[in-house]
Design a protein around this motif. Structure first.
Motif, PDB file in Angstrom:
ATOM      1  N   ALA A   1       0.832  -1.205   0.000  1.00 43.47           N
ATOM      2  CA  ALA A   1       0.000   0.000   0.000  1.00 43.47           C
ATOM      3  C   ALA A   1       0.868   1.258   0.000  1.00 43.47           C
ATOM      4  N   ARG A   2       1.974   1.225   0.724  1.00 44.91           N
ATOM      5  CA  ARG A   2       2.882   2.379   0.757  1.00 44.91           C
ATOM      6  C   ARG A   2       3.497   2.624  -0.617  1.00 44.91           C
ATOM      7  N   LEU A   3       3.867   1.543  -1.308  1.00 42.98           N
ATOM      8  CA  LEU A   3       4.422   1.677  -2.659  1.00 42.98           C
ATOM      9  C   LEU A   3       3.400   2.347  -3.583  1.00 42.98           C
TER      10      LEU A   3
ATOM     11  N   PRO B   1       4.093   7.319  -6.714  1.00 45.99           N
ATOM     12  CA  PRO B   1       3.844   8.665  -7.253  1.00 45.99           C
ATOM     13  C   PRO B   1       4.964   9.656  -6.943  1.00 45.99           C
ATOM     14  N   LEU B   2       5.487   9.631  -5.735  1.00 44.56           N
ATOM     15  CA  LEU B   2       6.501  10.609  -5.348  1.00 44.56           C
ATOM     16  C   LEU B   2       7.801  10.430  -6.138  1.00 44.56           C
ATOM     17  N   ILE B   3       8.291   9.215  -6.214  1.00 46.56           N
ATOM     18  CA  ILE B   3       9.549   8.956  -6.930  1.00 46.56           C
ATOM     19  C   ILE B   3       9.382   9.222  -8.422  1.00 46.56           C
ATOM     20  N   ASN B   4       8.226   8.906  -8.982  1.00 45.62           N
ATOM     21  CA  ASN B   4       8.020   9.158 -10.411  1.00 45.62           C
ATOM     22  C   ASN B   4       7.906  10.646 -10.716  1.00 45.62           C
ATOM     23  N   ILE B   5       7.352  11.421  -9.805  1.00 43.71           N
ATOM     24  CA  ILE B   5       7.341  12.874  -9.991  1.00 43.71           C
ATOM     25  C   ILE B   5       8.770  13.399  -9.986  1.00 43.71           C
ATOM     26  N   VAL B   6       9.590  12.917  -9.065  1.00 43.58           N
ATOM     27  CA  VAL B   6      10.998  13.319  -9.019  1.00 43.58           C
ATOM     28  C   VAL B   6      11.700  12.919 -10.323  1.00 43.58           C
ATOM     29  N   ALA B   7      11.416  11.724 -10.823  1.00 37.92           N
ATOM     30  CA  ALA B   7      12.030  11.254 -12.074  1.00 37.92           C
ATOM     31  C   ALA B   7      11.650  12.158 -13.247  1.00 37.92           C
TER      32      ALA B   7
END
Length: 144
Positions: free
Chosen positions: A84-86, A92-98
């Protein structure tokens, strides 16, 4: 509607990942061969840039209409469950950073003077973005 957006998000993901891989290899070859950065090179990098931004937009829409996105955070148990955390936070957070890194790489390449620096900006930032994206894909959900 939810299922259609989910399929669109998965389909565009294949295109975006393929485009990122192609652009990284193309820019790396361009930098190592010492050839001139042309308008064609910029347009090829732009394709991956646009596809990754479309993927982000579709993903953000999906995040707010999906029962597995933002609503998981409202229940309070998402942080204790790794899956659920993933889905609710890390993906979403890591992909926004990417996508931000890909944007920086493309924008810097337009402003730099030498061809080698332009190619380098693209392949380095796109590669870091690609690694981040690959690290947070929910593989168990995606490959089913």
């Amino acid at each position: 509607m939810y299922t259609g957006i989910q399929h669109l998000h998965s389909g565009v993901a294949y295109l975006a990942l393929l485009a990122l891989i192609v652009v990284i290899i193309y820019a790396l070859i361009g930098a190592l061969s010492g050839r001139e950065f042309t308008e064609k090179d910029r347009k090829i990098a732009l394709i991956a840039f646009i596809l990754s931004h479309i993927q982000l937009l579709v993903g953000l829409i999906l995040y707010f209409v999906s029962p597995l996105g933002f609503s998981l955070l409202q229940g309070g148990g998402a942080m204790s469950d790794p899956a659920a955390r993933l889905t609710a936070v890390e993906h979403p957070l890591i992909n926004i950073v990417a996508i931000v890194l890909i944007t920086i790489g493309y924008s810097r390449a337009k402003k730099l003077g030498s061809s080698r620096a332009k190619f380098r900006s693209i392949y380095m930032m796109y590669a870091v973005g690609l690694v981040l994206i690959l690290s947070r894909i929910p593989w168990a959900n995606w490959l089913n």
